[in-house]
Design an enzyme around this catalytic site. Sequence first.
Site, short mmCIF file in Angstrom:
data_model
loop_
_atom_site.label_atom_id
_atom_site.label_comp_id
_atom_site.label_asym_id
_atom_site.label_seq_id
_atom_site.Cartn_x
_atom_site.Cartn_y
_atom_site.Cartn_z
N GLU A 9 0.65 -1.34 -0.13
CA GLU A 9 0.06 0.10 0.10
C GLU A 9 0.80 1.30 -0.07
O GLU A 9 0.37 2.39 -0.18
CB GLU A 9 -0.98 -0.14 1.09
CG GLU A 9 -0.46 -0.02 2.41
CD GLU A 9 -0.57 -1.47 3.26
OE1 GLU A 9 -0.20 -2.52 2.50
OE2 GLU A 9 -0.76 -1.48 4.25
N ASN A 10 2.15 1.36 0.07
CA ASN A 10 3.08 2.51 0.33
C ASN A 10 3.30 2.83 -1.34
O ASN A 10 3.83 4.04 -1.60
CB ASN A 10 4.19 2.12 1.13
CG ASN A 10 4.98 0.91 0.94
OD1 ASN A 10 4.47 -0.15 0.54
ND2 ASN A 10 6.48 0.99 0.73
#
Lengths: 234, 234, 219, 219
Positions: free
Chosen positions: B66-67
């Site tokens: 998700e980064n």
Amino acid sequence: MGAQTNSQAGSRASLQTSNKALGRDDLARLVARDIKPGSFVNLGIGQPTLVSNYLTADQDITLHTENGMLGMGPEAQGDEIDGDLINAGKIPVTELPGASYFHHADSFAIMRGGHLDICVLGAFQVSATGDLANWHTGAPGAIPAVGGAMDLATGAKDVFVMMTLLTREGASKIVETCTYPLTGVGCVTRVYTDKAVFLTGPDGVQVRETFGCTLEELQELVPVPLTAAPAVAP
Amino acid sequence: MGAQTNSQAGSRASLQTSNKALGRDDLARLVARDIKPGSFVNLGIGQPTLVSNYLTADQDITLHTENGMLGMGPEAQGDEIDGDLINAGKIPVTELPGASYFHHADSFAIMRGGHLDICVLGAFQVSATGDLANWHTGAPGAIPAVGGAMDLATGAKDVFVMMTLLTREGASKIVETCTYPLTGVGCVTRVYTDKAVFLTGPDGVQVRETFGCTLEELQELVPVPLTAAPAVAP
Amino acid sequence: MLNFVDTVADAVAGIRDGSTVMIGGFGNAGQPFELIDALMDCGATDLTVVNNNAGQGDQGLALLIKEGRVKKMICSFPRQSDSWHFDAKYKAGEIELELVPQGNLAERIRAAGAGIGGFFTPTGYGTMLAEGKETRIIDGRGQVFETPIHADVALIKALKADGKGNLVYRKTARNFGPIMAAAAKHTIVQVSEVVPTGGLDPETVVTPGIYVNKIVKVA
Amino acid sequence: MLNFVDTVADAVAGIRDGSTVMIGGFGNAGQPFELIDALMDCGATDLTVVNNNAGQGDQGLALLIKEGRVKKMICSFPRQSDSWHFDAKYKAGEIELELVPQGNLAERIRAAGAGIGGFFTPTGYGTMLAEGKETRIIDGRGQVFETPIHADVALIKALKADGKGNLVYRKTARNFGPIMAAAAKHTIVQVSEVVPTGGLDPETVVTPGIYVNKIVKVA
């Protein structure tokens, strides 16, 4: 053609900066000179597009086109024409060094997020408080089409309008209240016309300079109270 | 170690697919085998990360972190370590061919827009209707930290939980109603534990397979009604 | 699941009557002409079409409209000098029009892909395009509530795809492609070139393959 | 106006007490350490800081917090194994915390840059992080109303800038940079390299220069 573009001379004492009404190109030149160096600008379809002809390299203006580009160059000619490189008016354009491309939501985020310094739009009418009507005549049976007009009107830091002051029938396009359907409420900050430059906003309509008429003569044409703008740099 | 991963054999007649409870790696292998080929998957921090060790090239699974990346490869080793290439747990990882990078809003749009096929998360508790509690003990004075847990829980098409069935104190983590603060409501579709695989949702809790216990023995541990899942491919 | 198909007919197979179909492009840039032609040929009708415009001249979307296959247009700028087929249908009351400011169109499509349930925007406030919509004053500005536009299918055009379905576009042809790919349940892409997986720089991918379902190379 | 400055001190000059400051980075990737150090040195205090975390170890944001310069943190994940300075301030009641799910943090920052007045999202619905917030059911899903996060200043790190302020990033260090650059009134960027205008491919620019105000090259 020098005097009327020396807009910084527009003081209360000498509002009239030209002894005749301005043509479209003169007006475009005037708008171009009023744009601060380094600005990010969107020029609407039609008359506002002429402004790009008078921007100088020194000004270092970056043009945005809402279909997805910053750093738009002049209209493409001959071999430069590329169907994948067009402006919002669907005219082939060119790319300047330092350009960038992005998708439509990112492009409109630039407009809607208040990042453009100026957009220049045409108009049917502008009200004394800066309401804009430029997208729809409201005529029965007319097919409405809005495009990005409402996004530009509500999003840019400054909204400049370019238009003739009067309709073909001689009615003022600066009005107390717009009779055409609105594009945006209280959004216009400045109106460039063939007969005068107006500043609009919550304080009413101020006249920065006139072309070929006096403030008094102008007042006879415009149905809202006009005052001379304080002498300030544009 | 072969039988318990042959999960397609989990029929009503032979729910028990292992004669002992599964270890963390066995469980990770089982989850990995249940992921359909071609899926886009986000593996949560901690135990779920183990799943990546058991994904096969044939499965062609694309991992999301998700980064800001799709196509994440295994943990970086030695010279591969690059501070600009990390996963959501801030561990250096690698990039596979066909990877892509994007900013945080675009990355969470992938999660929140329902584009991930599966996310695998740890949990403190899962309720009979699929409520998830995995971010906060709610203990007085505890400093809360949520990260992307709520986005994953509400966004992925399927939310798989991996956890031990029982707390250290022997309490079931599958509960009638979560007592810990919720991460998401009705979001969990499947729970992988050391003792059984549960399917959760509006129809209550079904047991797909058990490890080292019978359904009856399992029911004694879990305070919500359990039924055997119909025999279907996972 | 990602599939590479050989023909535009295969690419659009399965589009059903009554579908909402997003079609990329702004003017001719980014218009997936070959996919639109295939949609014409496949016979699907009763469509809701989302596009910036409503067809031009005697090609593509204009023909779909002419043939009565489009029951509703969601667009920002239907009226053009050569939008005669739309104009005729509209004046005959044979096509429904949802007119949306262009930025709201883009943002509503983006919202659908990003899982946003709706948003407030100043665009359109105080105008006839906000009539009947929820409004509120936020930080002193009038704002209008706008909802996401989801689609069953998106037809878009990109420059290149790799084996994972990652896409890059070309210049202003990028326009609606990336947001429509994310907003549709099923995204069909025509590309000029397919490169091997690993053939696109991961830093420059514009649409990640997760948003792409079918790819067809068009000569 | 875009300015290239020579030192990080010049870059952060003018950040006022009481400012809301967005700081890019996720973990160490994309953290503008040199700009944070300069913010430390410049003395600005009473800050509201927006970052994914709340400082780690004895460097950067953690030191700003330790020195009492941060009155409020807006973040998604303050508690880490080495977040002792935040932990101490929080337990002493000396720092305010607005805890935001990470996707809401990103989307709220994006909304600020995009001129969105607020949006509904399913994330957080039914949880304690939605307590006191407006909710509604949209298409059968519970959703929470979230508002944009604006900032006075953003401090971000990019890989390269050109003369127009266009930026490209490197791998997962991209994270919050592009959305924070758009959400702040004044965006300050540290880069590893400045290339001549024209030195970045326009197709690959991630942050257009319109979002950038000051650039400093950091060795």
